[in-house]
Design an enzyme around this catalytic site. Sequence first.
Site, PDB file in Angstrom:
ATOM      1  CE  LYS A  77      -3.870   1.961   2.798  1.00 50.63           C
ATOM      2  NZ  LYS A  77      -4.592   1.709   3.939  1.00 50.63           N
ATOM      3  CB  SER A 152      -8.037   3.882   3.203  1.00 50.83           C
ATOM      4  OG  SER A 152      -7.202   3.300   3.839  1.00 50.83           O
ATOM      5  CB  SER A 176      -8.525   1.088   5.928  1.00 50.23           C
ATOM      6  OG  SER A 176      -9.179   2.324   6.145  1.00 50.23           O
TER       7      SER A 176
END
Length: 490
Positions: A77, A152, A176
């Site tokens: 990420k 997210s 997330s």
Amino acid sequence: MDFYQTDLSQLHDDLVNKKISATELTRETLDHIKGNDDQVKAFLTLDEEGAMKQAQAVDEAGISADQLLAGIPLAVKDNILTKGLRTTAASKMLENFTPVYDATVVEKLKQAGYVNVGKTNLDEFAMGSSTENSAFFTTHNPWDLTRVPGGSSGGSAAAVAAGDVLGALGTDTGGSIRMPASFNGIVGMKPTYGRVSRWGIIAFGSSFDQVGWLTRSVKDNAYLTALIAGNDEHDTTSSLKEVPDWAAQLNDSTSIKGLKIAVPKEYYDGLRADVKAVIKAALDHLESLGATVDEVSLPHTHDGVPAYYILASSEASSNLQRYDGIRYGYRAPEAKNLEEVYVKSRSQGFGDEVKRRIMLGTFSLSAGFYDAYFNKAAKVRRLISDDFTKVFKDYDLIVGATGASTAFKIGAEIDDPKTMYMNDVLTVPVNMAGLPAMSLPAGFSAEDGMPVGLQLIGKPFDEQTIYNTGYVFEQTTDFHQKTPQLGGQN
């Protein structure tokens, strides 16, 4: 290479036995990503040159039987620092930022010999539930390209669901990792707060953030989480507790007979009918495997979202003060004095959602409103934690839906922050209490055919019970074997 048809253990055996080289595997992985990422848009940065160099180095050194991760392509990420590789947090503020050191989790993966194929998209500074808040583009759900992948960690989830990689690192501040896992029909684990170092993670809410994995299988998740877990001298909130070999206990003899499962009645509130049907069927299945299932109450569940957004936004307001246009990051070119550097750089560098949370957090911390908002929210956080503690005196796991609905259409909620925030009602309490929790595939909606996630919540540092239960559920169902048809009807 078809990542839908293999797992970490099988791929490792193939590498050790030279059925495929790390270089060949990485080349095929990169080609696969380049072939479909124009549709999915999971990656912000594809590190083709760096990945091939890493793979070549692994082949030259050789792979031994005990090097489970050597030569395995994975994704990271883009709010996790990677030395020499652009890390943006999906923000214009850090569009051209290249870190000079690795996050601890990345350093551990490097030592294990992994190959990083690239950095995945996210909501800017991890603030969002749909990946629509990225400053660069929106990631699409591989099951239906008109829908969001969640957030997210939407880029990481979409990369795994699309068959690009076996696993991708994410971060979980209020759901997330788990919500994208649910929306994409994969496994997502948020470990206990402190189980994994936060050093080198671009901070959102420091008392909530935790790093974890999105994977196709429970066992792969257990393997990978153990590799990044453990105490870190750089992170004073990281735990000194020993990290068990969770994956070693997942085998044919793993059983959940006698497991005591609590189902909070509040977790049914607001559930869409099709999601509720899937969750009830999953609970019936767990009961058929020997678990006992009882209804309980977590009375402060619905206080979690308002309290969370006050506390997390307050921490975000503090953490994001460092982006001032002076030391690093975006600087407004037309600024004529110091005040304009601050104001214009932050106004132009941050997106609307980040600004909204900075303003909410700054307001909540201000002298006239601290007691009315921040202090009260902190007290609610304690009440939520106490609710969990009471239930865990009598039960081994708390189980329910990960989200109240399936993945929604792109654009459907982006202009309604309140509705978007309420998507996290079943996930944020876990972060408020610092507990471990995992989402895994529980079935598909009869309404729209999209994946539905089952959330397993455990006692502090009891990831083993979560993995055991998830593994048994996975081995006795076939939901995890279903795969999306990119661009087609699922």
